[in-house]
Design an enzyme around this catalytic site. Structure first.
Site, mmCIF file in Angstrom:
data_model
loop_
_atom_site.group_PDB
_atom_site.id
_atom_site.type_symbol
_atom_site.label_atom_id
_atom_site.label_comp_id
_atom_site.label_asym_id
_atom_site.label_seq_id
_atom_site.Cartn_x
_atom_site.Cartn_y
_atom_site.Cartn_z
ATOM 1 N N GLU A 120 41.041 59.664 27.016
ATOM 2 C CA GLU A 120 41.363 60.972 27.583
ATOM 3 C C GLU A 120 42.560 61.588 26.849
ATOM 4 O O GLU A 120 43.541 60.902 26.568
ATOM 5 C CB GLU A 120 41.718 60.796 29.049
ATOM 6 C CG GLU A 120 41.868 62.079 29.785
ATOM 7 C CD GLU A 120 41.875 61.832 31.285
ATOM 8 O OE1 GLU A 120 41.072 62.454 31.971
ATOM 9 O OE2 GLU A 120 42.671 61.010 31.753
ATOM 10 N N ARG A 178 36.500 60.026 31.549
ATOM 11 C CA ARG A 178 36.195 61.260 32.280
ATOM 12 C C ARG A 178 35.245 62.172 31.512
ATOM 13 O O ARG A 178 34.678 61.795 30.484
ATOM 14 C CB ARG A 178 37.460 62.041 32.628
ATOM 15 C CG ARG A 178 38.278 61.436 33.721
ATOM 16 C CD ARG A 178 39.097 62.500 34.448
ATOM 17 N NE ARG A 178 39.847 61.896 35.524
ATOM 18 C CZ ARG A 178 39.331 61.622 36.710
ATOM 19 N NH1 ARG A 178 38.097 61.927 36.983
ATOM 20 N NH2 ARG A 178 40.068 61.038 37.628
#
Ligand code: TTP
Ligand code: MG
Length: 227
Positions: free
Chosen positions: A47, A100
């Protein structure tokens, strides 16, 4: 390490797979990716949280926690851009593992900011227009979602222990609200949200030693045979 050779004799290009790991703040997403980083057929897409902490010298993550009503749109606009960048980056290995996705940024974080009254309707509307446009015009390919399911109390404790400076004052209620949104999206499958791939649910309340065993047992499913 690869033993996946189903496509060896065909002229078709090999399919590439994208796996997104989802779960509350501090559920163990980065640790999950690190566990799989040495597999030769796998590329890891961490991320871009470092980018959110330093946009030309500005810490958008820190600003958002200090004053969400003022800065949430700024952070979430940039999160959306960096997530899109990760989704469309050329994939060189058969399996891409991502922390994510653009979906959880919208369905969990933006939704929560709006529902809790910290993001006004007009800002929510503009972000939603961008989000819908991106999904319409870009191929956000996701083949599997691994959901690291946790109790809010467990991640609250982990956040305190890891001490990421911006997060020191996160209240339990914030994590409970984010938890409910992850559940609505990935377990209840509320029609408000889109689930683009099958969901593998793992109990991430376990400590890492126990979780490593689970990852080992499930690795062929997680890596589409490239393990
Ligand atoms: P997470 O995306 O949950 O990542 P993490 O590194 O904390 O999780 P893990 O320990 O499982 O690897 O959150 C990163 C930080 O960014 C956290 O403070 C929440 C914040 N955030 C937002 O405010 N908005 C967003 O849209 C996203 C994706 C994160
Ligand atoms: Mg992380």
């Amino acid at each position: 390490m690869s033993s996946h050779n189903n496509h060896v004799c065909t002229s078709e290009p090999k399919k590439k797979f994208t796996v997104c790991v989802e779960g509350n703040i501090a559920s163990g997403k980065t640790t999950f990716l690190e566990y799989f980083k040495d597999y030769t057929d796998t590329e890891i897409n961490m991320e871009p949280v470092q980018k959110w902490r330093n946009v030309r010298g500005h810490n958008t993550l820190g600003l958002m926690y200090e004053d969400p009503s003022r800065w949430a749109l700024t952070l979430q606009t940039y999160v959306q851009l960096t997530m899109l960048d990760r989704h469309v980056a050329p994939q060189t290995k058969p399996v891409k593992l991502m922390e994510r996705s653009i979906l959880s940024a919208k369905y969990c974080f933006v939704e929560n900011l709006h529902e809790s009254g910290k993001m006004p309707d007009v800002e929510y509307a503009v972000l939603s227009e961008w989000f819908d446009w991106i999904l319409k015009h870009h191929n956000i390919n996701i083949d599997l979602i691994v959901y690291l399911k946790t109790d809010p109390e467990v991640v609250h404790q982990r956040i305190k222990t890891r001490c990421r400076s911006e997060e020191t004052a996160i209240p339990l209620e914030y994590l409970q609200a984010l938890h409910e949104l992850h559940e609505d999206w990935l377990i209840t499958k509320s029609p408000k949200f889109h689930v683009p791939a099958p969901v593998m649910v793992l109990n991430a309340n376990l400590d890492f030693t126990e979780l490593k065993e689970v990852y080992e047992q499930r690795k062929r499913d997680i890596l589409f045979g490239y393990a």
